[in-house]
Design an enzyme around this catalytic site. Sequence first.
Site, PDB file in Angstrom:
ATOM      1  CG  ASP A   1      -3.411   8.540   4.510  1.00 48.50           C
ATOM      2  OD1 ASP A   1      -3.591   8.489   5.795  1.00 48.50           O
ATOM      3  OD2 ASP A   1      -4.005   9.351   3.924  1.00 48.50           O
TER       4      ASP A   1
ATOM      5  CG  ASP B   1     -10.353   7.440  -2.464  1.00 50.13           C
ATOM      6  OD1 ASP B   1     -10.951   7.403  -0.986  1.00 50.13           O
ATOM      7  OD2 ASP B   1     -10.569   8.318  -3.347  1.00 50.13           O
ATOM      8  CB  VAL B   2     -11.330   4.095   2.392  1.00 52.22           C
ATOM      9  CG1 VAL B   2     -10.039   3.660   3.103  1.00 52.22           C
ATOM     10  CG2 VAL B   2     -11.872   5.269   2.881  1.00 52.22           C
TER      11      VAL B   2
ATOM     12  CE1 TYR C   1     -15.945  11.998  13.072  1.00 55.83           C
ATOM     13  CE2 TYR C   1     -16.763  11.841  15.081  1.00 55.83           C
ATOM     14  CZ  TYR C   1     -15.871  11.518  14.209  1.00 55.83           C
ATOM     15  OH  TYR C   1     -14.747  10.956  14.692  1.00 55.83           O
TER      16      TYR C   1
ATOM     17  CB  THR D   1      -5.331  13.117  15.398  1.00 56.16           C
ATOM     18  OG1 THR D   1      -6.510  13.543  15.108  1.00 56.16           O
ATOM     19  CG2 THR D   1      -5.203  11.997  16.429  1.00 56.16           C
TER      20      THR D   1
ATOM     21  CE  LYS E   1     -15.816   8.314  12.821  1.00 52.50           C
ATOM     22  NZ  LYS E   1     -14.977   7.466  12.189  1.00 52.50           N
TER      23      LYS E   1
HETATM   24  N1  LIG Z   1      -9.050  12.536  16.780  1.00 54.37           N
HETATM   25  C1  LIG Z   1      -9.958  12.229  17.361  1.00 54.37           C
HETATM   26  O1  LIG Z   1     -10.367  12.960  18.421  1.00 54.37           O
HETATM   27  C2  LIG Z   1     -10.799  10.981  17.174  1.00 54.37           C
HETATM   28  C3  LIG Z   1     -11.597  10.541  18.004  1.00 54.37           C
HETATM   29  C4  LIG Z   1     -12.636   9.535  17.620  1.00 54.37           C
HETATM   30  C5  LIG Z   1     -12.542   8.992  16.512  1.00 54.37           C
HETATM   31  N2  LIG Z   1     -11.452   9.458  15.559  1.00 54.37           N
HETATM   32  C6  LIG Z   1     -11.742   8.757  14.232  1.00 54.37           C
HETATM   33  O2  LIG Z   1     -10.304   8.176  13.942  1.00 54.37           O
HETATM   34  C7  LIG Z   1      -9.885   7.924  12.619  1.00 54.37           C
HETATM   35  C8  LIG Z   1      -8.759   8.629  12.543  1.00 54.37           C
HETATM   36  O3  LIG Z   1      -8.873  10.186  12.632  1.00 54.37           O
HETATM   37  P1  LIG Z   1      -7.604  10.819  13.126  1.00 54.37           P
HETATM   38  O4  LIG Z   1      -8.040  11.666  14.512  1.00 54.37           O
HETATM   39  O5  LIG Z   1      -6.392  10.167  13.186  1.00 54.37           O
HETATM   40  O6  LIG Z   1      -7.376  12.193  12.098  1.00 54.37           O
HETATM   41  P2  LIG Z   1      -6.288  12.450  10.942  1.00 54.37           P
HETATM   42  O7  LIG Z   1      -7.010  13.623  10.163  1.00 54.37           O
HETATM   43  O8  LIG Z   1      -5.073  12.708  11.709  1.00 54.37           O
HETATM   44  O9  LIG Z   1      -6.229  11.048   9.960  1.00 54.37           O
HETATM   45  C9  LIG Z   1      -7.086  10.622   9.058  1.00 54.37           C
HETATM   46  C10 LIG Z   1      -6.200  10.177   7.938  1.00 54.37           C
HETATM   47  O10 LIG Z   1      -7.266   9.760   7.155  1.00 54.37           O
HETATM   48  C11 LIG Z   1      -6.843   9.892   5.801  1.00 54.37           C
HETATM   49  N3  LIG Z   1      -8.014   9.937   4.908  1.00 54.37           N
HETATM   50  C12 LIG Z   1      -9.072  10.596   4.728  1.00 54.37           C
HETATM   51  N4  LIG Z   1      -9.990  10.491   3.848  1.00 54.37           N
HETATM   52  C13 LIG Z   1      -9.220   9.119   3.266  1.00 54.37           C
HETATM   53  C14 LIG Z   1      -9.878   8.254   2.249  1.00 54.37           C
HETATM   54  N5  LIG Z   1     -10.894   8.608   1.492  1.00 54.37           N
HETATM   55  N6  LIG Z   1      -8.961   7.350   2.021  1.00 54.37           N
HETATM   56  C15 LIG Z   1      -7.959   6.877   2.780  1.00 54.37           C
HETATM   57  N7  LIG Z   1      -7.415   7.864   3.690  1.00 54.37           N
HETATM   58  C16 LIG Z   1      -8.245   8.591   4.092  1.00 54.37           C
HETATM   59  C17 LIG Z   1      -6.265  11.263   5.959  1.00 54.37           C
HETATM   60  O11 LIG Z   1      -5.685  11.695   4.919  1.00 54.37           O
HETATM   61  C18 LIG Z   1      -5.366  11.225   7.304  1.00 54.37           C
HETATM   62  O12 LIG Z   1      -4.171  10.706   6.955  1.00 54.37           O
HETATM   63  C19 LIG Z   1     -11.095   8.830  11.979  1.00 54.37           C
HETATM   64  O13 LIG Z   1     -12.079   7.696  11.722  1.00 54.37           O
HETATM   65  C20 LIG Z   1     -11.596   9.480  13.008  1.00 54.37           C
HETATM   66  O14 LIG Z   1     -13.105   9.877  12.879  1.00 54.37           O
HETATM   67  C21 LIG Z   1     -10.737  10.419  15.809  1.00 54.37           C
END
Ligand SMILES: NC(=O)c1ccc[n+]([C@@H]2O[C@H](COP(=O)([O-])OP(=O)(O)OC[C@H]3O[C@@H](n4cnc5c(N)ncnc54)[C@H](O)[C@@H]3O)[C@@H](O)[C@H]2O)c1
Length: 284
Positions: free
Chosen positions: A39, A64-65, A156, A191, A160
């Site tokens: 992360d 960092d991805v 977004y 989240t 996706k």
């Molecule tokens: N929460 C939702 O409603 C939801 C729904 C569909 C999809 N998603 C997807 O799920 C995935 C996770 O999201 P989440 O809801 O757990 O959000 P979150 O914000 O709780 O977690 C995301 C994590 O990614 C990390 N991150 C951000 N940029 C980064 C980078 N450049 N390199 C490494 N880490 C990085 C952040 O520090 C964070 O810890 C995302 O791809 C999001 O688009 C979320």
Amino acid sequence: MSAPRFAGASAIVTGGGSGIGAAIGKALVEAGAHVVLGDLDEQAAKAVAAELAGPGTARGVALDVTDAAAVRRLVEEVAAQHGGLDLMFNNAGIFIGGETEQISPAQWNAIIDVNIRGVVHGVTAAYPLMIQQGRGHIVNTASMGGLMAAGLLTGYAMTKHAVVGLSLALRSEAAAHGVAVTAICPAAVDTPILDKGAIGRFHGRDYFLKGQGVRRPLAPDVLARRTLDAVAEGRALLVTPRAAHIAWLIGRLAPGLVQRMSIRFVARQRSMQAARAALPQENP
Ligand SMILES: NC(=O)c1ccc[n+]([C@@H]2O[C@H](COP(=O)([O-])OP(=O)(O)OC[C@H]3O[C@@H](n4cnc5c(N)ncnc54)[C@H](O)[C@@H]3O)[C@@H](O)[C@H]2O)c1
């Protein structure tokens, strides 16, 4: 007693310091896997890893991805340590929501860099290795926004859709190499992301919960369980919860209807935003 489902498997989960990534990490460790949570927020990744209890193991690292070389190094390091990489979860992602004309070039670049390039970096690092191994599973976190394109989510939804396209196309190539690919497409999950990335008057929780009539977002642990089921079953897509799956099927049968509903949805969102803006400030 039978062995846990992913006993001894090695796994990387990007974005493992929060939300869905943290929940997937927890489910994997409970299923016996050796997991590295990468992360941007190193402290968060380490804190999540420290909380997880076996039979598997977890450690948190800075990642960092958007840095292709860093992702490659992590994949090589994990593969060297565990004699291969079984599971690569390209999960890190960011969100932006709001009127498209208000999205800055820097915001467009950021969401493309993390949500698209971040996944590409995970795939280009893990896939050749998995071909060599003759086994492995790549799991990309997309979203319902990758299957249905609702207004006020243009950036977004674009990223996706790219993740879904990449995953499904790669899946057909990868099968012959013994490598599986799954894209997960959840609707709203509870989240911190729901409170991030708002542009202008956009309000994530209002948009996803009140606006879409969802009573409560999916719990990350529930999604993580369903994700591991989908991985074990080798499914192409996980579309969840059930209401989202039905909406997706309707959208495929009647795209015009969904487009008209989407126009009404945006209008409703704008009036909710205007009503919220008219309220006295919560924390002056
Ligand atoms: N929460 C939702 O409603 C939801 C729904 C569909 C999809 N998603 C997807 O799920 C995935 C996770 O999201 P989440 O809801 O757990 O959000 P979150 O914000 O709780 O977690 C995301 C994590 O990614 C990390 N991150 C951000 N940029 C980064 C980078 N450049 N390199 C490494 N880490 C990085 C952040 O520090 C964070 O810890 C995302 O791809 C999001 O688009 C979320």
